[in-house]
Each structure stands twice: as C-alpha cells, then as structure tokens.
Design a protein around this motif. Sequence first.
Motif, PDB file in Angstrom:
ATOM      1  N   ALA A   1      40.268  -1.877  17.301  1.00 44.47           N
ATOM      2  CA  ALA A   1      40.790  -2.582  18.468  1.00 44.47           C
ATOM      3  C   ALA A   1      41.209  -4.006  18.115  1.00 44.47           C
ATOM      4  N   ILE A   2      40.456  -4.662  17.238  1.00 42.12           N
ATOM      5  CA  ILE A   2      40.833  -6.017  16.820  1.00 42.12           C
ATOM      6  C   ILE A   2      42.157  -5.981  16.072  1.00 42.12           C
ATOM      7  N   ALA A   3      42.336  -4.994  15.193  1.00 47.51           N
ATOM      8  CA  ALA A   3      43.592  -4.872  14.447  1.00 47.51           C
ATOM      9  C   ALA A   3      44.765  -4.628  15.395  1.00 47.51           C
ATOM     10  N   VAL A   4      44.575  -3.755  16.378  1.00 49.20           N
ATOM     11  CA  VAL A   4      45.650  -3.468  17.344  1.00 49.20           C
ATOM     12  C   VAL A   4      45.964  -4.708  18.176  1.00 49.20           C
ATOM     13  N   SER A   5      44.930  -5.436  18.594  1.00 49.01           N
ATOM     14  CA  SER A   5      45.167  -6.628  19.416  1.00 49.01           C
ATOM     15  C   SER A   5      45.936  -7.691  18.637  1.00 49.01           C
ATOM     16  N   LEU A   6      45.627  -7.851  17.350  1.00 50.85           N
ATOM     17  CA  LEU A   6      46.379  -8.797  16.525  1.00 50.85           C
ATOM     18  C   LEU A   6      47.833  -8.349  16.381  1.00 50.85           C
ATOM     19  N   GLY A   7      48.040  -7.043  16.267  1.00 48.93           N
ATOM     20  CA  GLY A   7      49.400  -6.530  16.223  1.00 48.93           C
ATOM     21  C   GLY A   7      50.143  -6.777  17.519  1.00 48.93           C
ATOM     22  N   LEU A   8      49.462  -6.572  18.667  1.00 51.62           N
ATOM     23  CA  LEU A   8      50.095  -6.795  19.968  1.00 51.62           C
ATOM     24  C   LEU A   8      50.419  -8.276  20.178  1.00 51.62           C
ATOM     25  N   PHE A   9      49.596  -9.166  19.633  1.00 48.09           N
ATOM     26  CA  PHE A   9      49.835 -10.601  19.767  1.00 48.09           C
ATOM     27  C   PHE A   9      51.224 -10.976  19.237  1.00 48.09           C
ATOM     28  N   VAL A  10      51.646 -10.301  18.175  1.00 48.01           N
ATOM     29  CA  VAL A  10      52.959 -10.575  17.577  1.00 48.01           C
ATOM     30  C   VAL A  10      54.017  -9.606  18.108  1.00 48.01           C
ATOM     31  N   LEU A  11      53.645  -8.333  18.246  1.00 49.75           N
ATOM     32  CA  LEU A  11      54.623  -7.293  18.585  1.00 49.75           C
ATOM     33  C   LEU A  11      55.225  -7.485  19.971  1.00 49.75           C
ATOM     34  N   LEU A  12      54.398  -7.770  20.964  1.00 49.24           N
ATOM     35  CA  LEU A  12      54.907  -7.833  22.338  1.00 49.24           C
ATOM     36  C   LEU A  12      55.952  -8.940  22.519  1.00 49.24           C
ATOM     37  N   PRO A  13      55.701 -10.183  22.084  1.00 49.33           N
ATOM     38  CA  PRO A  13      56.779 -11.177  22.194  1.00 49.33           C
ATOM     39  C   PRO A  13      58.017 -10.801  21.381  1.00 49.33           C
TER      40      PRO A  13
END
Length: 534
Positions: free
Chosen positions: A201-213
Amino acid sequence: MLLAGLASSMFAFLYGPPHRLEQFDLPKELSLGLLGVGCSLYLLSPRRSRPHEKLNLLLVGSLAWGAVFAPVIAPNTVASWRTLGAAAAAVSVFFVARELGQYRHAQAWYWALLILLGIMAGLVLLEAYGGLPFFSAPGRRPGATLGNRNLAARLTCFGLLLAWDRLIESHRRRVHAGMTVVTVVTALFVCLLALSRSRSAIAVSLGLFVLLPAVTWWLSRGTPCHVRAPALFAWALAFAVGSSAALTLPNRMGWTASELRASVRRIGEYQSGTGRGRVIQASTSLEMVRAHPLVGVGVGNWSVVYPAYAEAGDPSVVPGAYYPGPQIPRNDILALLAEWGLIGSVPVLWGFVSLAQEGFRRRLTPDPRVRRGGALLVGCVFTTVLLGVFDSVLRVAPTVLICATLLGLVFGEAASHEGPAPLSPQQKRPWIWQVFWGASLGLSLLLTLSVAQEIRALRIIGSLSSLRDLERAVAVAPNNMEARALTAYLLVSAGRCDLAAPHLKRAAQLQPFSEFVIALEIECGYRRQSPSRH
C-alpha cells in the motif's frame, strides 16, 4: 442502499473473542451478499439505462463460465458457489453504480465515499493513538473495525484517488473550504498508510502521489488545465503532514520512527519474511496454472488445493489444521488464472484493460469533468492491479465493493455526457439479461445464507460445552469445516467410527488435503494413505 452496504462492509463486526473468523471477516461477507441481493433486485426492475455491450459481455461471460464448470471441476463446490456469489454481488454493484453515474449523481457520490473512507481512517488512527480500545488482534493493529491494518491501508489507497479528484474539483470551482477538508482527509490517509507498515500500500500510494497529477495534466493538454499550483501544494502538504505525524507522534503499538522508515526501505525485499512468502505463493499458483491452464483448479478452490501444489516447508501451509492452506491469496491475478483458467480469467483481465483504455480515451472529450474522470479511472485500475499483485483486493468484501462502486461511477459519468439517449423506462431488456440478473440474485442469496450459517455455527463452537452443541452447529451449518472435523474427532476418540463416517466424508470433501481429517480416516480404516500431491 449502496452507501449502507459499503458502510456495513467497513464497520460491521461482531465483537467477541479475538482471532475468530466471524469477528471481522464474515460480517463483511454478509454485507456483500445482502448488497448483492438488493442490487440484483434493482437491476431486475424496469428502469432507464445505457448499455455498454463490450464490458457487459466480458463480465457476464466470465461469470457464466464459472457457474457452468465450477460444479464439474472444483473439489469443493461449496467454496465455488460462495465465490461465484461474491463475484455476482460485486458485478451487480458495478452496474448499479454505473447507472448512478449515468444519472449524473457521481459528484455527490465521490464526496460520500471520501467522507466514508475518512471516517474509517479516523477510527483506525483513534485505535492507534489511544482514542478507542483495541478492536483488532495483536500483530494486526491498528485496523479498527476492519480487523487488520493491511486491509485499512488498501482501502486508503482508493481514498487517495477520491481525495485527488475532489481536490481538483474544489480548486476548479474555487471552493476553498472543500480544498481544506480534502487536504485534512488526505493527511489522515497518509498517516494511516505510514502506520500500517503495509509495504504494498505504501508503494502504491507513492505511485499515486506522482501518477495522479501527471495523468490529470496529460489528459488536460490542449485545454485549460486545473492542475495548478494551489492544488499541487495542498496535495504535497497533505503527504508531508501525514507522514510527519506518523513519524513523530507516539503510537500504542510502540513503533518508532526508525521502524516505520525501515518498512519503507524494505518495499522491494523478497529474500526473507513476508516478501519471501509472497514469492513462494506466486510460484505455487503458477504450478496450478501449468497443471490446469485452460479450466483452472475450480472457482474458489485456490486455498483448498494449495497444499497439493506447495513445496515442502512452505510457511503458508499448516498441514494439521482444519484449513491447511492460506485462506486469502497474495496475488489476485495468479489466483484468478489458477482458479478460473485462461477461459474464465482472460475476459476479466481484458475488462480491466478496456477500462484503462477508456480512461486514456477521455483526453479527446471537451468536458473537463469527463477528462478528470479519466485520471480517476486510470488510477483506480492502476491501484486495483498493483495492490492485487501483493495482496488480495478482489477477494475481500470492503475492497472489492469500493473498487466496483468507484469504477461504476466513473464509467457511468462519462456515458452521461456522450452517446445516444438512455433507453425509455418502457423498453424491456432482452430476456437474457433478466435471466442473468435473476441468477445473480440467486447466487447473492446463496452467499448470504451460507455466511449467516457460518457465523451462527462458529459462535456456537465458540461457547462449546458438549457434543450436543457440536451437533447443533452441524445442523445450523452442514458445510462448516470446523464443526464437521471437531465432531468427527470426538466420535473417533470415543471409538464410534460408524457415527463419525458421515462427518469425515463431508470434511474430506471440504478440505481434501487436511492431514487432520486424513489421519482420522486412516485411523478408522476409511483411507490407507494420504492423497497424492502434484
């Protein structure tokens, strides 16, 4: 109805002895079954809708395959029908959410889901910092009413999707109070993720931090872009505040900042610990796929047959237990391939590809809400697939419900802005859809009844005082493995193999590779050796 089902899947539990299956997991399955019943009844009623034939056929075809071949292939048909009931309930939720999006209710629903997940995060953090008593068992805290921190972390990743969408929408409408609320909720999500120590979940959240914007900006190229500095600043501030709070505030689990940072550093570790266990499970699942590539080992039977394919010393296998295999797979994609085979699983996987394609295709639409929904759709597929590589999303009631609801809302919202007009209320659906939703209703009812029986039987066993109580548990839930195996054990110990025979037979059908049951059968002379392993 849909919101109540989502809430109950997160907050429903039967407070009782710790480490009991019925305390956290089964009530959430019951919520899924009841919600599936309600959604199937709604889908059977005359209403306005806009079809999407490609996705419909993919989902329905996969379920039809499982329903037809599960009784033939699966060693444990009870597990097959329960899994099919859960799948049918999730599909019906997706279709209902899609129609809500078509009626242009998606924006209100995004706020409702964000608030619901924010309440969940608040309960988990209150458990972690002493505001509530410990609900979850030792080693699985903090999880609050969800029961474990990994599940809370997976749900929080979906909450980040909604938070980003609401942040951009609030900034577009210049609603500063909305931006403030979303920033606070996002900080709670990040704090929960850090405390969960869930590496996936931490890895996915870090990915979402960059991916979504990044995806939102890409989908908005050539148009007025709403990924502006204030929204990006609020997004980064929430991540900074949430992670700092987790590292600095003392928690009841006694975890220090260095231990939390170590969890982040070990994201890619697979040589030891749970990372190694995931690799071993993946290897075993691949063995199942190689043995039965087309039809699989049987829907819902991954856990049942796992001991037959596992290598010696597999830490996931407890040979002498009632349930010797791991109950939940650590990889959704491999488990899907192993159970459903290529014929049943490829339509589901292609459905996710189609959803991602739909998200990227929205760059061509003029409506900014539809383009922003494209980023949400891509993020939801990314989150579901990547989380499913490390932990189960599609097998756990709260995560599969939030995933189905979110995908349905986003998918339906785009349909409300484009294409032909919806069907009139008087226009009847083809009979095949009536049959399918009738079957979905039946499967959801079967799941609901089965789970209710399990809860009742396990609570009887939890307060066991005599053999008569076990007989009551068997009468309440004839397919409860624990009741059957324990009854057989007591009867064999008393020298009554004749009375134990029907219980042993049923237990062997439910868990054919349980060495506990095999030893009892050998003692009574019903079996000469253990079943062969692959």
